[in-house]
Scaffold this motif. Structure first.
Motif, PDB file in Angstrom:
ATOM      1  N   MET A 126       0.662  -1.071  -0.093  1.00 49.35           N
ATOM      2  CA  MET A 126      -0.168  -0.412   0.074  1.00 49.35           C
ATOM      3  C   MET A 126       0.742   1.412  -0.461  1.00 49.35           C
ATOM      4  O   MET A 126       1.848   1.450   0.864  1.00 49.35           O
ATOM      5  N   LYS A 141      -8.238   9.466   9.053  1.00 45.31           N
ATOM      6  CA  LYS A 141      -7.853   8.700   9.222  1.00 45.31           C
ATOM      7  C   LYS A 141      -7.030   7.699   8.767  1.00 45.31           C
ATOM      8  O   LYS A 141      -6.802   7.492   7.585  1.00 45.31           O
ATOM      9  N   ALA A 173      -6.053   4.478   8.534  1.00 45.01           N
ATOM     10  CA  ALA A 173      -6.044   2.546   7.848  1.00 45.01           C
ATOM     11  C   ALA A 173      -5.977   1.556   8.626  1.00 45.01           C
ATOM     12  O   ALA A 173      -5.223   1.673  10.181  1.00 45.01           O
ATOM     13  N   LYS A 174      -6.507   0.725   8.966  1.00 45.29           N
ATOM     14  CA  LYS A 174      -7.095  -0.718  10.346  1.00 45.29           C
ATOM     15  C   LYS A 174      -5.777  -1.257  10.644  1.00 45.29           C
ATOM     16  O   LYS A 174      -5.010  -1.636  11.496  1.00 45.29           O
ATOM     17  N   ASP A 175      -5.112  -1.517   9.176  1.00 49.98           N
ATOM     18  CA  ASP A 175      -4.181  -3.076   8.734  1.00 49.98           C
ATOM     19  C   ASP A 175      -2.993  -2.278   8.452  1.00 49.98           C
ATOM     20  O   ASP A 175      -1.607  -2.806   7.567  1.00 49.98           O
ATOM     21  N   VAL A 176      -2.794  -0.892   9.327  1.00 56.67           N
ATOM     22  CA  VAL A 176      -0.784  -0.765   8.183  1.00 56.67           C
ATOM     23  C   VAL A 176      -0.461  -0.339   9.430  1.00 56.67           C
ATOM     24  O   VAL A 176      -0.567  -0.080   9.939  1.00 56.67           O
ATOM     25  N   ARG A 181      -4.276   2.303  15.317  1.00 61.21           N
ATOM     26  CA  ARG A 181      -4.984   1.726  14.114  1.00 61.21           C
ATOM     27  C   ARG A 181      -5.913   2.742  13.712  1.00 61.21           C
ATOM     28  O   ARG A 181      -6.989   1.425  14.853  1.00 61.21           O
ATOM     29  N   GLY A 182      -6.889   2.636  12.652  1.00 57.15           N
ATOM     30  CA  GLY A 182      -7.724   2.552  12.191  1.00 57.15           C
ATOM     31  C   GLY A 182      -8.659   4.322  13.451  1.00 57.15           C
ATOM     32  O   GLY A 182     -10.223   4.091  13.031  1.00 57.15           O
ATOM     33  N   GLY A 195      -1.665   4.651   3.824  1.00 54.98           N
ATOM     34  CA  GLY A 195      -2.948   4.476   4.938  1.00 54.98           C
ATOM     35  C   GLY A 195      -2.730   5.737   5.595  1.00 54.98           C
ATOM     36  O   GLY A 195      -3.654   5.506   6.841  1.00 54.98           O
ATOM     37  N   SER A 239      -5.606   8.675   5.164  1.00 56.65           N
ATOM     38  CA  SER A 239      -6.277   9.192   4.671  1.00 56.65           C
ATOM     39  C   SER A 239      -6.655  10.282   5.233  1.00 56.65           C
ATOM     40  O   SER A 239      -7.090  10.453   6.396  1.00 56.65           O
TER      41      SER A 239
END
Length: 130
Positions: free
Chosen positions: A1, A23, A25-28, A77-78, A121, A123
């Motif tokens: 990513m 925001k 990202a959850k998986d970064v 994260r998230g 990741g 935004s």
């Protein structure tokens, strides 16, 4: 990513504060917010690293400078966060979501920062200059 959002020709001079809301990202594992003259000349590289539980600050001008590692990664994260970056004669002051402040010197002697780059990741949901 490796998506990058870039803004050029910003009117960010000494004394300007930039408030970035976004925001994560959850998986970064990590993301970066960069300020400088362009992608090849960064006065501030702000790089939270979840894989190292730290925030790394640096500058880039033909090569990376010496990393400054800050042990204060207190946002998840998230989550949606607001980061405040002030550019003044002392350098860059970063205010984290919990109001903890990190100061990073203006190693490149920049008098203005027309470039913003955000990658990997994070935004942006809003930006505001003061």
């Amino acid at each position: 990513m490796s998506e990058t959002c870039e803004a050029a020709n910003m009117a960010m001079k000494l004394g300007t504060t930039l408030m970035i809301k976004g925001k994560i990202a959850k998986d970064v594992d990590r993301f970066a917010i960069n300020l400088g003259e362009g992608p090849e000349k960064l006065g501030l590289h702000f790089n939270p690293r979840y894989d190292q539980s730290s925030i790394v600050l640096n500058s880039f001008d033909g090569g990376w400078g010496k990393e400054v590692v800050v042990d204060h990664l207190r946002f998840a994260r998230g989550s949606e966060i607001t980061v405040i970056m002030t550019f003044d004669s002392d350098g860059f002051k970063v205010t984290l979501p919990d109001l903890h402040q990190i100061t990073f010197p203006n190693r490149l002697g920049l008098s203005q920062v027309p470039y913003l780059g955000v990658s990997d990741g994070f935004s942006i949901t809003s930006m505001k200059f003061d």
